[in-house]
Design a protein around this motif. Sequence first.
Motif, PDB file in Angstrom:
ATOM      1  N   GLU A 152      24.009  31.324  27.162  1.00  0.00           N
ATOM      2  CA  GLU A 152      23.351  32.581  27.522  1.00  0.00           C
ATOM      3  C   GLU A 152      23.708  33.016  28.937  1.00  0.00           C
ATOM      4  N   LEU A 153      23.732  32.069  29.868  1.00  0.00           N
ATOM      5  CA  LEU A 153      23.991  32.438  31.258  1.00  0.00           C
ATOM      6  C   LEU A 153      25.425  32.909  31.467  1.00  0.00           C
ATOM      7  N   VAL A 154      26.415  32.175  30.949  1.00  0.00           N
ATOM      8  CA  VAL A 154      27.798  32.585  31.211  1.00  0.00           C
ATOM      9  C   VAL A 154      28.118  33.911  30.525  1.00  0.00           C
ATOM     10  N   MET A 155      27.553  34.147  29.347  1.00  0.00           N
ATOM     11  CA  MET A 155      27.779  35.424  28.676  1.00  0.00           C
ATOM     12  C   MET A 155      27.133  36.565  29.458  1.00  0.00           C
ATOM     13  N   ARG A 156      25.930  36.331  29.954  1.00  0.00           N
ATOM     14  CA  ARG A 156      25.235  37.357  30.733  1.00  0.00           C
ATOM     15  C   ARG A 156      25.914  37.581  32.080  1.00  0.00           C
ATOM     16  N   ALA A 157      26.384  36.493  32.702  1.00  0.00           N
ATOM     17  CA  ALA A 157      27.032  36.621  34.008  1.00  0.00           C
ATOM     18  C   ALA A 157      28.307  37.450  33.911  1.00  0.00           C
ATOM     19  N   ALA A 158      29.132  37.174  32.897  1.00  0.00           N
ATOM     20  CA  ALA A 158      30.383  37.914  32.746  1.00  0.00           C
ATOM     21  C   ALA A 158      30.125  39.392  32.448  1.00  0.00           C
ATOM     22  N   LYS A 159      29.045  39.667  31.757  1.00  0.00           N
ATOM     23  CA  LYS A 159      28.752  41.045  31.360  1.00  0.00           C
ATOM     24  C   LYS A 159      27.981  41.817  32.422  1.00  0.00           C
ATOM     25  N   ASP A 160      27.021  41.164  33.080  1.00  0.00           N
ATOM     26  CA  ASP A 160      26.064  41.890  33.922  1.00  0.00           C
ATOM     27  C   ASP A 160      26.228  41.689  35.425  1.00  0.00           C
ATOM     28  N   PHE A 161      26.973  40.656  35.867  1.00  0.00           N
ATOM     29  CA  PHE A 161      27.096  40.408  37.300  1.00  0.00           C
ATOM     30  C   PHE A 161      28.300  41.188  37.839  1.00  0.00           C
ATOM     31  N   PRO A 162      28.082  42.135  38.754  1.00  0.00           N
ATOM     32  CA  PRO A 162      29.171  43.009  39.222  1.00  0.00           C
ATOM     33  C   PRO A 162      30.371  42.272  39.802  1.00  0.00           C
ATOM     34  N   GLN A 163      30.159  41.101  40.407  1.00  0.00           N
ATOM     35  CA  GLN A 163      31.289  40.394  41.023  1.00  0.00           C
ATOM     36  C   GLN A 163      32.315  39.924  39.994  1.00  0.00           C
ATOM     37  N   HIS A 164      31.943  39.940  38.709  1.00  0.00           N
ATOM     38  CA  HIS A 164      32.865  39.496  37.665  1.00  0.00           C
ATOM     39  C   HIS A 164      33.530  40.655  36.928  1.00  0.00           C
ATOM     40  N   TRP A 165      33.180  41.881  37.283  1.00  0.00           N
ATOM     41  CA  TRP A 165      33.734  43.032  36.584  1.00  0.00           C
ATOM     42  C   TRP A 165      35.142  43.345  37.073  1.00  0.00           C
ATOM     43  N   ALA A 166      35.936  43.954  36.196  1.00  0.00           N
ATOM     44  CA  ALA A 166      37.255  44.445  36.594  1.00  0.00           C
ATOM     45  C   ALA A 166      37.084  45.676  37.482  1.00  0.00           C
ATOM     46  N   SER A 167      38.047  45.881  38.369  1.00  0.00           N
ATOM     47  CA  SER A 167      38.011  47.038  39.261  1.00  0.00           C
ATOM     48  C   SER A 167      39.362  47.742  39.228  1.00  0.00           C
ATOM     49  N   GLU A 168      39.329  49.065  39.132  1.00  0.00           N
ATOM     50  CA  GLU A 168      40.559  49.852  39.132  1.00  0.00           C
ATOM     51  C   GLU A 168      40.679  50.715  40.384  1.00  0.00           C
ATOM     52  N   LYS A 169      39.852  50.435  41.381  1.00  0.00           N
ATOM     53  CA  LYS A 169      39.942  51.178  42.639  1.00  0.00           C
ATOM     54  C   LYS A 169      41.262  50.852  43.335  1.00  0.00           C
ATOM     55  N   LYS A 170      41.835  51.839  44.010  1.00  0.00           N
ATOM     56  CA  LYS A 170      43.136  51.646  44.647  1.00  0.00           C
ATOM     57  C   LYS A 170      43.131  50.492  45.639  1.00  0.00           C
ATOM     58  N   LYS A 171      42.072  50.392  46.432  1.00  0.00           N
ATOM     59  CA  LYS A 171      42.010  49.360  47.467  1.00  0.00           C
ATOM     60  C   LYS A 171      41.424  48.047  46.957  1.00  0.00           C
ATOM     61  N   ASP A 172      40.971  48.033  45.720  1.00  0.00           N
ATOM     62  CA  ASP A 172      40.310  46.826  45.212  1.00  0.00           C
ATOM     63  C   ASP A 172      40.611  46.642  43.728  1.00  0.00           C
ATOM     64  N   GLN A 173      41.894  46.664  43.383  1.00  0.00           N
ATOM     65  CA  GLN A 173      42.270  46.478  41.984  1.00  0.00           C
ATOM     66  C   GLN A 173      42.256  44.995  41.629  1.00  0.00           C
ATOM     67  N   ARG A 174      41.540  44.668  40.586  1.00  0.00           N
ATOM     68  CA  ARG A 174      41.486  43.270  40.147  1.00  0.00           C
ATOM     69  C   ARG A 174      41.037  43.220  38.693  1.00  0.00           C
ATOM     70  N   PRO A 175      41.543  42.253  37.940  1.00  0.00           N
ATOM     71  CA  PRO A 175      41.070  42.084  36.557  1.00  0.00           C
ATOM     72  C   PRO A 175      39.690  41.435  36.559  1.00  0.00           C
ATOM     73  N   GLY A 176      38.997  41.568  35.465  1.00  0.00           N
ATOM     74  CA  GLY A 176      37.680  40.952  35.375  1.00  0.00           C
ATOM     75  C   GLY A 176      37.770  39.450  35.181  1.00  0.00           C
ATOM     76  N   ASN A 177      36.713  38.749  35.567  1.00  0.00           N
ATOM     77  CA  ASN A 177      36.656  37.303  35.371  1.00  0.00           C
ATOM     78  C   ASN A 177      36.247  36.978  33.936  1.00  0.00           C
ATOM     79  N   LEU A 178      36.483  35.740  33.532  1.00  0.00           N
ATOM     80  CA  LEU A 178      36.270  35.331  32.142  1.00  0.00           C
ATOM     81  C   LEU A 178      35.390  34.091  32.063  1.00  0.00           C
ATOM     82  N   GLU A 179      34.736  33.934  30.915  1.00  0.00           N
ATOM     83  CA  GLU A 179      33.862  32.782  30.711  1.00  0.00           C
ATOM     84  C   GLU A 179      34.645  31.601  30.139  1.00  0.00           C
ATOM     85  N   CYS A 180      34.353  30.418  30.632  1.00  0.00           N
ATOM     86  CA  CYS A 180      34.830  29.189  30.001  1.00  0.00           C
ATOM     87  C   CYS A 180      33.636  28.562  29.290  1.00  0.00           C
TER      88      CYS A 180
END
Length: 203
Positions: free
Chosen positions: A68-96
Amino acid sequence: MLAPFPEHLNLSSIALHIPTRKRLPNDVQRLIFSNLDYQSLIFLSMVNRHFHRTVDPQRMATLPDKFELVMRAAKDFPQHWASEKKKDQRPGNLECYWCFRVRSPQHFDVLQANTAYFDPQGRLVPEQEAGPQDRFVPLRRFCIGCGVKAGLHAPSDCIVTRTGLDLWTALQLVHCGPKGGGVAVTIRLRDRSIVSCCIRESR
């Protein structure tokens, strides 16, 4: 035998305010720990050295709670989200779903195994050696480190991470983390010595 805590008590808050092992007996501390969820156990293990040594969230938390926690963290915690901003482009993090952590994409194999055979004792069985007594199991996502530990990444396997980095598991991979634009890989040799190196993406 200790009576269970009333449900209205904030057990996480109680645990986080235990200053030392001398203030509460060990059996009382264990009772508090047993009522904490996975996220609270993680927070508690980072409070001080005593709790870092005595609180093992992986071992103490229930399997459904960790899922429950890792699924919720990947979905709801902003630090794990993908970003398409020019100065902050990064793919999203994934659950193990083996170590129950949310990790960056460089920790995951693009072509990870989706299924595997396990014997009645829960040990991994090579597909060509599987027998009628072995179970065919669909696998959830796992990081490279967990794959090596479980034997799902064999020696000499070539792994391509989700960031496009090529790794070669010639020996047992003990640690894989970011370092200087590449991936810091710690390899345990047969003589138990440790070698750390930085593998960079080819240009």
